[in-house]
Design an enzyme around this catalytic site. Structure first.
Site, PDB file in Angstrom:
ATOM      1  N   CYS A 356       0.819  -1.230   0.000  1.00 31.78           N
ATOM      2  CA  CYS A 356       0.000   0.000   0.000  1.00 31.78           C
ATOM      3  C   CYS A 356       0.847   1.271   0.000  1.00 31.78           C
ATOM      4  CB  CYS A 356      -0.891   0.047   1.226  1.00 31.78           C
ATOM      5  SG  CYS A 356      -1.841  -1.423   1.539  1.00 31.78           S
TER       6      CYS A 356
HETATM    7  O1  KQY Z   1      -4.451  -0.738   2.123  1.00 33.81           O
HETATM    8  C1  KQY Z   1      -4.202   0.256   1.520  1.00 33.81           C
HETATM    9  N1  KQY Z   1      -4.040   0.216   0.232  1.00 33.81           N
HETATM   10  C2  KQY Z   1      -4.142   1.571   2.166  1.00 33.81           C
HETATM   11  C3  KQY Z   1      -4.736   1.609   3.467  1.00 33.81           C
HETATM   12  C4  KQY Z   1      -4.979   3.016   3.838  1.00 33.81           C
HETATM   13  C5  KQY Z   1      -5.710   3.155   5.040  1.00 33.81           C
HETATM   14  C6  KQY Z   1      -5.823   4.567   5.408  1.00 33.81           C
HETATM   15  N2  KQY Z   1      -5.624   4.767   6.748  1.00 33.81           N
END
Ligand code: KQY
Length: 364
Positions: A356
């Site tokens: 992420c």
């Molecule tokens: O899992 C993701 N791609 C990003 C998670 C973001 C969470 C925001 N707090």
């Protein structure tokens, strides 16, 4: 110079490559918001530095940093990492950044999705997200790559492609009313197909339990190569993740990919359930316009949220009894990659993991 292109990648002969195809580099954003990252962001910054340091052994890494953190980030990061001033509201470049596409001539362009911070005001993860919305365009300006503006509210973590016409996603996320309430499933499929140049979309019902993204597929499963998928798994039927992984397994096993191949599915045992501790929760600033993360909340831990660099897999580790097994399984799935395990709980506390916070730019 980065021009805005008004056609679609598909019409222009561009496609999104698989993550294991050669990269020109990797993009990241610097963590600093005190309502996402505990203790003023310092433990997360150390974790991001380690991710950047390891990836930079294999490909160029660019860290985008808000102006007020430039000196701190520059001092903390190794000189192998390029640091550029690039404002953002938080640090999830997989989701707010550009998705890159390439053509057969070796040209690269970028897709700028409509980012609403995982559900806009309905979710209220944080407000505003105006700087996050500009990240994709700024990345493409820096690289002088042309940009498509995709008419779809979506994040880069909500899909995976095999580079050969197949896309994985979840219904929980892409059909959620907080993303594209006015589009039908068929219209969403058409846009995915136009912008990522895929022919086959495999819909999985739900993502990982308590994943605050509404079930991003990048925490649940991913392609290891065409026709081969790794899926987070638990044998514990009492765990709410069991049902979710089992239904994903069934959907994957009954699907065929864009080239009409059945999918081989490899189960990766998840870490034991983890929760946010009182000390961790108390390290967060409380802000009215942001999601509250209370102590005791289950964290959506998964080994699937790894990054594939040129020649390496950068793999989340949790000080858990399953860490080594995940590393072994991934070494079997990626025999030509070095497996680099990194402790990533500080990233998980913010709601995501290594995949992420990274975005690959293909070599083109
Ligand atoms: O899992 C993701 N791609 C990003 C998670 C973001 C969470 C925001 N707090």
């Amino acid at each position: 110079m980065s021009r805005l292109i008004h056609s679609t990648p598909r019409a222009d002969g561009f496609r999104m490559p698989a993550e294991w195809e050669a990269h020109a580099g990797c993009w990241m954003l610097w963590p600093q918001r005190r309502d996402t990252w505990r203790n003023g962001g310092k433990p997360a910054q150390l974790a991001f530095v380690e991710v950047a340091r390891q990836i930079s052994r294999f490909e160029r890494v660019t860290m985008g940093v808000n102006a007020d953190q430039f000196e701190n980030a520059r001092a903390m990061l190794p000189s192998t990492v390029r640091v550029v001033e690039l404002s953002s509201n938080d640090a999830w470049i997989r989701d707010c950044g550009a998705t890159f596409v390439v053509n057969d001539k070796g040209e690269t362009r970028g897709i700028d999705w409509n980012f609403n911070a995982w559900g806009g005001l309905q979710k209220m993860m944080y407000f505003p997200w105006d700087q996050d919305q500009l990240v994709a365009a700024k990345m493409l300006e820096i690289e002088s790559l042309d940009r498509y503006q995709a008419p779809l509210v979506m994040e880069g973590g909500s899909f995976h492609v095999d580079g050969q016409g197949t896309l994985l996603t979840t219904e929980q996320c892409l059909l959620h009313p907080n993303r594209n309430p006015d589009l039908t499933r068929a219209e969403i499929e058409q846009r995915l197909s136009d912008y990522l140049n895929v022919e086959k979309i495999i819909w999985l019902p739900r993502g990982v339990y308590e994943d605050e993204t509404d079930g991003h597929v990048d925490n649940l499963c991913c392609f290891a190569r065409p026709g081969v998928v790794a899926l987070t798994w638990t044998d514990d039927k009492a765990d709410p993740q069991y049902e979710r992984s089992a239904e994903a397994y069934d959907a994957l096993r009954s699907a065929r990919d864009a080239r009409d191949r059945p999918l081989e599915v490899h189960k990766i045992q998840q870490p034991d359930p983890m929760t946010m501790t009182k000390e961790e929760a108390e390290g967060l600033d409380v802000v009215d316009s942001a999601f509250l993360r209370p102590a005791g909340e289950r964290l959506a831990g998964s080994y699937i949220n790894f990054y594939i660099a040129n020649g390496a897999i950068v793999l989340p580790q949790f000080n858990d009894r399953h860490d080594k097994d995940a590393g072994r399984k991934l070494a079997e799935l990626f025999p030509n990659h070095q497996i680099i395990g990194l402790q990533s709980r500080e990233i998980l506390l913010g709601g995501g993991n290594i995949h992420c916070i990274t975005q690959q730019q293909p070599a083109g």
